[in-house]
Each structure stands twice: as C-alpha cells, then as structure tokens.
Design a protein around this motif. Structure first.
Motif, PDB file in Angstrom:
ATOM      1  N   ILE A 148       0.837  -1.193   0.000  1.00 18.57           N
ATOM      2  CA  ILE A 148       0.000   0.000   0.000  1.00 18.57           C
ATOM      3  C   ILE A 148       0.875   1.247   0.000  1.00 18.57           C
ATOM      4  CG2 ILE A 148      -1.717   1.304   1.321  1.00 18.57           C
ATOM      5  CD1 ILE A 148      -2.781  -1.328   2.358  1.00 18.57           C
ATOM      6  N   GLY A 149       0.557   2.188  -0.875  1.00 15.21           N
ATOM      7  CA  GLY A 149       1.310   3.431  -0.969  1.00 15.21           C
ATOM      8  C   GLY A 149       2.615   3.311  -1.735  1.00 15.21           C
ATOM      9  N   VAL A 198      -1.582   6.773  -6.827  1.00 19.43           N
ATOM     10  CA  VAL A 198      -2.885   6.106  -6.839  1.00 19.43           C
ATOM     11  C   VAL A 198      -3.600   6.352  -8.168  1.00 19.43           C
ATOM     12  CG1 VAL A 198      -3.087   6.313  -4.335  1.00 19.43           C
ATOM     13  CG2 VAL A 198      -4.047   8.100  -5.795  1.00 19.43           C
ATOM     14  N   THR A 252      -2.526   1.314 -11.254  1.00 16.70           N
ATOM     15  CA  THR A 252      -2.556   1.126  -9.802  1.00 16.70           C
ATOM     16  C   THR A 252      -3.979   1.306  -9.300  1.00 16.70           C
ATOM     17  OG1 THR A 252      -2.065   3.467  -9.404  1.00 16.70           O
ATOM     18  CG2 THR A 252      -0.186   1.971  -9.546  1.00 16.70           C
ATOM     19  N   ASP A 253      -4.207   0.898  -8.056  1.00 13.16           N
ATOM     20  CA  ASP A 253      -5.528   1.051  -7.463  1.00 13.16           C
ATOM     21  C   ASP A 253      -5.548   2.302  -6.593  1.00 13.16           C
ATOM     22  OD1 ASP A 253      -4.056   0.372  -5.247  1.00 13.16           O
ATOM     23  OD2 ASP A 253      -5.024  -1.564  -4.928  1.00 13.16           O
ATOM     24  N   SER A 254      -6.631   2.468  -5.816  1.00 13.72           N
ATOM     25  CA  SER A 254      -6.797   3.672  -4.998  1.00 13.72           C
ATOM     26  C   SER A 254      -5.864   3.706  -3.796  1.00 13.72           C
ATOM     27  CB  SER A 254      -8.244   3.774  -4.511  1.00 13.72           C
ATOM     28  OG  SER A 254      -8.589   2.640  -3.736  1.00 13.72           O
ATOM     29  N   GLN A 255      -5.175   2.580  -3.517  1.00 13.69           N
ATOM     30  CA  GLN A 255      -4.220   2.539  -2.418  1.00 13.69           C
ATOM     31  C   GLN A 255      -2.775   2.574  -2.889  1.00 13.69           C
ATOM     32  OE1 GLN A 255      -5.622  -1.098  -0.514  1.00 13.69           O
ATOM     33  NE2 GLN A 255      -6.697   0.092   1.034  1.00 13.69           N
ATOM     34  N   ARG A 302      -1.268   0.483  -4.983  1.00  8.71           N
ATOM     35  CA  ARG A 302      -0.671  -0.823  -5.267  1.00  8.71           C
ATOM     36  C   ARG A 302      -0.685  -1.098  -6.766  1.00  8.71           C
ATOM     37  NH1 ARG A 302      -3.684  -4.850  -1.141  1.00  8.71           N
ATOM     38  NH2 ARG A 302      -5.449  -4.029  -2.344  1.00  8.71           N
ATOM     39  N   PRO A 344      -2.068  -9.312  -0.716  1.00  5.38           N
ATOM     40  CA  PRO A 344      -3.021  -9.218  -1.836  1.00  5.38           C
ATOM     41  C   PRO A 344      -3.517 -10.610  -2.223  1.00  5.38           C
ATOM     42  CG  PRO A 344      -0.977  -8.033  -2.310  1.00  5.38           C
ATOM     43  CD  PRO A 344      -0.730  -8.872  -1.106  1.00  5.38           C
ATOM     44  N   ALA A 392     -11.736  -4.748  -3.208  1.00  2.00           N
ATOM     45  CA  ALA A 392     -11.311  -3.349  -3.344  1.00  2.00           C
ATOM     46  C   ALA A 392     -11.988  -2.680  -4.532  1.00  2.00           C
ATOM     47  CB  ALA A 392      -9.793  -3.286  -3.497  1.00  2.00           C
TER      48      ALA A 392
END
Length: 312
Positions: A59-60, A64, A90-93, A95, A256, A264
């Motif tokens: 994460i991070g 994002v 990437t996703d909202s976190q 990743r 994950p 997610a």
C-alpha cells in the motif's frame, strides 16, 4: 487389376495389419493442458521474485489511480497517467495491479491446495475406515458425515472470518479443510464398498493380508483417478468459497489476493467509474484457474471411463 492398383492394395493391407501403439489414458489433452496451466501458476511464486520485486504490491508504493498503459486519462474521475513500470496501472491505495496479481495468484492457489489437501486426506481416512469396517464404526462415521454436511458451512465461515481476522494462508487453509472433508469421506466410502466385494480383494483377504495392506496395495492404485478428481473438485470449491469471503471484505488484508482485489474494486465502485482494470484482471485469472481445474477433472474422467476415451 493394374500394377498400381496391386501396389496400393498391398500397402493398404500392410498398413491395416500394422500393430497400433497403445496410448496411455493419462496422456489426454484435457489433463495435460489443465495440469500445465496449474503447475505454471504454482511455480510463478518461486520464479517471479527472481526477476522483479513484490514491493509494488504494498500500500502506498506508487501513485494512486494510474490508468493502464495505453488507456486515455480521465482527470475528472481522478485518474492519473501511466508511469513506466505499471503495465496495468494502480488502485486507490497505490498498489501496482500487475504485481498484486502476481502475489495474489499463488496466495489463492496455496489456500486451495492446503484446504483441499487436508480435507481430502481426512475424508480418505474416514471413508476407507468406514468402508472396511462395517458395523458400529461405519455407522458412527456416516453419522458424523451426515451431521457435518447438514451444517451450513458458508454461514459458519462468515462468522469465523468476522471474528478471526489475523490468519495467514496456512490458517485459512486449515479452516477450509474443516469444512471440506465430508464430501470426500462419502465419495471414498462408496468406492471402497464397491471394491470390497471384488475378486482381487477377496483373494487378498484369503491370503491373510491385513486391512491396511489391502487398502494400500489393492484399493488405492485403482482409485488414484477418483482421488485426483475428488481433490481437484474440492480445491475448486475451496477457492470459490475463499474468494467469495474475501470479495465480501472478510479476508485478510495483509497480503493481496484475487478475492481481495475484487473486494477493493467493489468498494471503489470500479464498475460504475469504468475502471475495468481493477476488477477484470482478477476475474479473468479466476476464470482461467477454474477452467484449468475443470480441464483436469474432465481429463481424469477420461482416464476412468473407456467410453470417453473412444469418443475423444
């Protein structure tokens, strides 16, 4: 008859009379295809770290909401342009989706392997014991199996997952095995009951062989395709249940997984926002896994059933 006709007729008789090489029933395309795909997905967890780092799945780790390579950026929806090294965005976190897939595929398969393996072993022990020990032992095992089958497993797993959140792959596999053994136990018991009256088992009993020796030497070799098919079907069920629990948000967020990626995507309303790369990638991989498991099952059915071999 002309000379060319005589030569052609002679060649045809020679060809028809030539002995045909027998082909092993295990060498069928369905079984080989499914096995190769599944083995390749399993080996991925050891080969991939040699070429790339899994840090992108943290994460991070990156910006994002980056779109995949070649997708048009829609700034109004909060999307960011793709950066080198993020093929699927990437996703909202933050990743990386491609890296998360590489991590999530082995995690999901390992849970299915552990849960199905332990469940089939427990079911085989109980099923063989019930089949070879008629009377009270058989009645007791049948009663335990019927009681276990009557328990709503999914509801129990939802309750357990809501209270036990800090569980790893092995722990989750063990929990799934506790719910996966009844059906294999019933399947193996029925197979043992049919083999118990066969001629070679009767001869083994007359020769003084022990029950364990009869099971290991006489029954298990004849039941290998059934054991393999039962394992594959149990593994498919375990993966389906685990993915469903994770998609509902009841999985472990430490690593994950395919179900976690779907969860997610649902939380981020990816479908409504047109973010197909969030949900389509894990769904496509799950479809490939289930199709591979189905191909292995059909291949094992072809090993057992001679009619299917003739048809193929």
């Amino acid at each position: 008859m002309t000379q060319p006709d005589i030569v052609a007729s002679t060649r045809l008789r020679a060809h028809s009379g030539a002995p045909r090489r027998l082909r092993s029933p295990w060498a069928n395309k369905k079984l080989i295809f499914g096995s190769v795909v599944l083995v390749g997905l399993f080996v991925m967890q050891w080969v991939t770290p040699l070429f790339m780092s899994y840090d992108g799945a943290l994460i991070g780790a990156s910006t994002v909401n980056m779109v995949p390579f070649g997708v048009e950026v829609n700034a109004a929806l909060g999307f960011f342009p793709n950066e080198p090294g993020h093929l699927l965005g990437t996703d909202s976190q933050g990743r990386d989706i491609f890296t998360a897939l590489l991590v999530g595929i082995p995690q999901t398969l390992n849970v299915g392997l552990i849960g199905a393996g332990l469940g089939v072993v427990a079911g085989a022990l109980l099923g063989f014991t019930a089949g070879m020990r008629p009377g009270r032992v058989d009645s007791l095992i049948c009663l335990l199996t019927d009681v276990a089958l009557s328990i709503p497993g999914l509801a129990v797993l939802v309750v357990v997952a809501s209270y036990i959140t800090d569980v790893g792959v092995v722990g989750l596999g063990v929990i799934m095995a506790l719910m996966a053994w009844p059906i294999p136990a019933r399947v193996f018991r029925s197979q043992v009951l049919s083999l118990r009256e066969s001629g070679y088992v009767a001869m083994a009993k007359l020769s003084g062989s022990s029950v364990l020796s009869i099971i290991v030497r006489e029954m298990v070799p004849n039941l290998i395709p059934y054991i393999g098919a039962t394992f594959v079907q149990t593994m498919s069920g375990v993966i389906l249940v685990v993915t469903g629990l994770e998609a509902l948000g009841l999985g472990n967020g430490r690593y994950p997984s395919l179900g976690g990626m779907i969860s997610a995507a649902l939380e981020g309303t990816a479908i409504l926002r047109g973010m197909w790369w969030w949900w389509l990638c894990p769904v496509a991989v799950l479809i490939a896994i289930f199709l591979s498991l189905l191909s292995v099952t059909l291949g094992l059915d072809q090993v057992v059933n001679p009619k299917l071999r003739k048809t193929s």
